[in-house]
Write an enzyme that holds these catalytic residues in place. Sequence first.
Site, PDB file in Angstrom:
ATOM      1  N   LYS A   1       2.957   1.246   4.574  1.00 41.96           N
ATOM      2  CA  LYS A   1       4.415   1.738   4.789  1.00 41.96           C
ATOM      3  C   LYS A   1       4.397   2.854   5.371  1.00 41.96           C
ATOM      4  CE  LYS A   1       6.786   2.439   0.922  1.00 41.96           C
ATOM      5  NZ  LYS A   1       5.254   2.394   0.297  1.00 41.96           N
TER       6      LYS A   1
ATOM      7  N   THR B   1       2.502   4.447   7.472  1.00 41.86           N
ATOM      8  CA  THR B   1       1.934   4.367   8.863  1.00 41.86           C
ATOM      9  C   THR B   1       3.150   3.474   9.738  1.00 41.86           C
ATOM     10  OG1 THR B   1      -0.233   4.208   8.033  1.00 41.86           O
ATOM     11  CG2 THR B   1       0.139   3.635  10.084  1.00 41.86           C
TER      12      THR B   1
ATOM     13  N   ARG C   1       7.398  11.719   1.857  1.00 42.89           N
ATOM     14  CA  ARG C   1       6.884  12.509   0.678  1.00 42.89           C
ATOM     15  C   ARG C   1       5.654  13.197   1.197  1.00 42.89           C
ATOM     16  NH1 ARG C   1       5.859   7.972  -3.277  1.00 42.89           N
ATOM     17  NH2 ARG C   1       5.142   6.953  -1.495  1.00 42.89           N
TER      18      ARG C   1
ATOM     19  N   LYS D   1      -6.305   5.448  -3.652  1.00 41.86           N
ATOM     20  CA  LYS D   1      -5.245   4.752  -2.610  1.00 41.86           C
ATOM     21  C   LYS D   1      -5.025   5.898  -1.027  1.00 41.86           C
ATOM     22  CE  LYS D   1      -0.348   3.364  -2.505  1.00 41.86           C
ATOM     23  NZ  LYS D   1      -0.035   4.024  -1.274  1.00 41.86           N
TER      24      LYS D   1
ATOM     25  N   ALA E   1       6.808   6.211  -6.917  1.00 42.51           N
ATOM     26  CA  ALA E   1       7.721   5.425  -7.286  1.00 42.51           C
ATOM     27  C   ALA E   1       7.445   4.392  -8.503  1.00 42.51           C
ATOM     28  CB  ALA E   1       7.849   4.391  -6.126  1.00 42.51           C
TER      29      ALA E   1
ATOM     30  N   PHE F   1       6.064   2.347  -2.591  1.00 42.49           N
ATOM     31  CA  PHE F   1       5.552   1.248  -3.134  1.00 42.49           C
ATOM     32  C   PHE F   1       6.757   0.279  -2.546  1.00 42.49           C
ATOM     33  CE2 PHE F   1       3.238   3.802  -6.409  1.00 42.49           C
ATOM     34  CZ  PHE F   1       1.843   3.218  -5.865  1.00 42.49           C
TER      35      PHE F   1
ATOM     36  N   PHE G   1      -2.596  -4.099  11.227  1.00 42.64           N
ATOM     37  CA  PHE G   1      -3.920  -3.816  10.780  1.00 42.64           C
ATOM     38  C   PHE G   1      -4.905  -3.940  11.849  1.00 42.64           C
ATOM     39  CE2 PHE G   1      -2.017  -4.231   6.717  1.00 42.64           C
ATOM     40  CZ  PHE G   1      -2.142  -2.930   6.313  1.00 42.64           C
TER      41      PHE G   1
ATOM     42  N   TRP H   1      -1.274   1.421  13.824  1.00 45.80           N
ATOM     43  CA  TRP H   1      -2.457   2.035  13.545  1.00 45.80           C
ATOM     44  C   TRP H   1      -3.408   1.926  14.698  1.00 45.80           C
ATOM     45  CZ3 TRP H   1      -7.857   0.966  13.299  1.00 45.80           C
ATOM     46  CH2 TRP H   1      -8.535   1.958  12.402  1.00 45.80           C
TER      47      TRP H   1
END
Length: 557
Positions: A68, A70, A91, A102, A270, A298, A378, A411
């Site tokens: 998200k 990215t 954030r 993560k 979140a 999230f 991806f 990406w």
Amino acid sequence: MKSDIEISQHCHMWPIEKIAKKLHLTPDQIEPYGHYKAKVSLPIKDQHTKQKLILMTAINPTPKGEGKTTVAIGLADALNQLHHNAALALREPSIGPVMGMKGGAAGGGYAQVEPMEDINLHFTGDMDALTEAHDTLSALIDAHIHHGNQLNLDPRQITWHRVLDVNDRELRNCVVGLGGRFSGVPRQDSFSITAASELMAILCLSRNLMDMKKRISKIVIGYTFDEKPVTVKDLGATGALTLLLKDAIKPNLVQTLEHTPTFIHGGPFANIAHGCNSILATKAALNTADYTVTEAGFGADLGAEKFMDIVAPRIHKTPDAVVIVASVRALKYNGGMKLADLPKENVQALLKGAANLKQHISSMKRYGKPVVVAINRFAGAPDAGTDHEVQVLKNYITKDLHTHAAVVDVWGQGGKGALDLAKIVAKDCNEQRTFHPLYNQDDDLVTKLNKIVKNCYGGKKVVLSSKAKAQLESLKQNGWDKLPVCVAKTQYSLTDDAHRLGAPKDFLIHVRALEPKLGAGFIIALTGKVLTMPGLPSHPAALNMDIDKNGKITGLF
């Protein structure tokens, strides 16, 4: 393809003064932290009629996350490639996930914010300041009890617990004050991660330094023996805590690999907090750019709902468009496939899992704003999805769900990989649509919770534990039961059970506790088994990290 850190270490950053100049910031409005970071001080306006705000959210993810942040970075870069003058508001990373599983919060591949190493580590010290301010309050509370307890605080009802910006499950429950009468008063305590601190929420929801000071004074630290709430103001600690955060409240300015100005500030999770960057960072972007891309943590059931119902009223601006990030791998995961099998083509599992996406689209469209789906490809990943799966998914979104969609590969390509998405979003932002809040501010707490469960999660209703029912009565007696609600819930499911994937229907959400956060201005509803202090996995990312004699870092993603 190079790793994230290899790409970062070979990038060419502009001096931060040059980035500030793109935003027409004057030299006295920035405080450089080295060559490539700065704190920003600028007057904040509330009128943003011409500026466009884009909210980035996602479906329920796999444990790896769905990219998200990215995609948000890639979208902003793409908007700038289309000459739209865009900025980002994101954030700050927490050391917990960085050293855990993560990862950081600086994007990945060719859609990153820089300097990535600094941002993912200590950055400008905001997290450290929040941790120190929070635990200073804990120390002041225990010192007050030790030295006579003039406020008549009940040690069994201290609601202000300690924090640490590390995933440390051993600290979820502990006893403090052991060692004899000179070492304090023994009592049970616990640690949460810094991202869950009410001070984090306050910093992210404050309009300025004095607003933050006012909010800090309202924090409830516990209750007296006769059940009366005690606040930071009662303790006399408001000034000390505020001065510890006097620099942390200023947004941080950095840049993407493509030199898009990026405000990074505040890092509430979140799943256990409200999950959005500071309103000061968002307003700073709105005040200096035509398009602002911001991200809520999230899935749409968590961060996006909280942005709409908690944050948007405070910035006096609702999103002009919402982008939901989805991936083939996450939808197949929600369709019942095991993580190890995700590289295999399985259209049946994909379409079954797409019910999860359908629920998120429905919940976001409920607010009345345009919704676009970004199918994150991806590039090069074995579980990225086949061309056939991607086309099936795009057809399902556009034809069956009647929603705009674009395939993105930020990406692998940076902003170039999101140009189709940027064109759709820019067009949708110009639609004049009325915002419809999910609940009325004067609804009672249970009504608010039920509206979230029914309209956002697709469930039936909430069920309160006996403890939560007693707490609800206390909230009513103190006149706090009409505050907005912030649901702490697993990020992996629409339900409160992390193992119930897809899009279940008519389920119950079990609220085990209700915690007043008067400084933040909302009530936390703790559901299911969600924890406010994460733990490390069996092989933490920290074990892959190293630094050589020249200061070169390896293993940081």
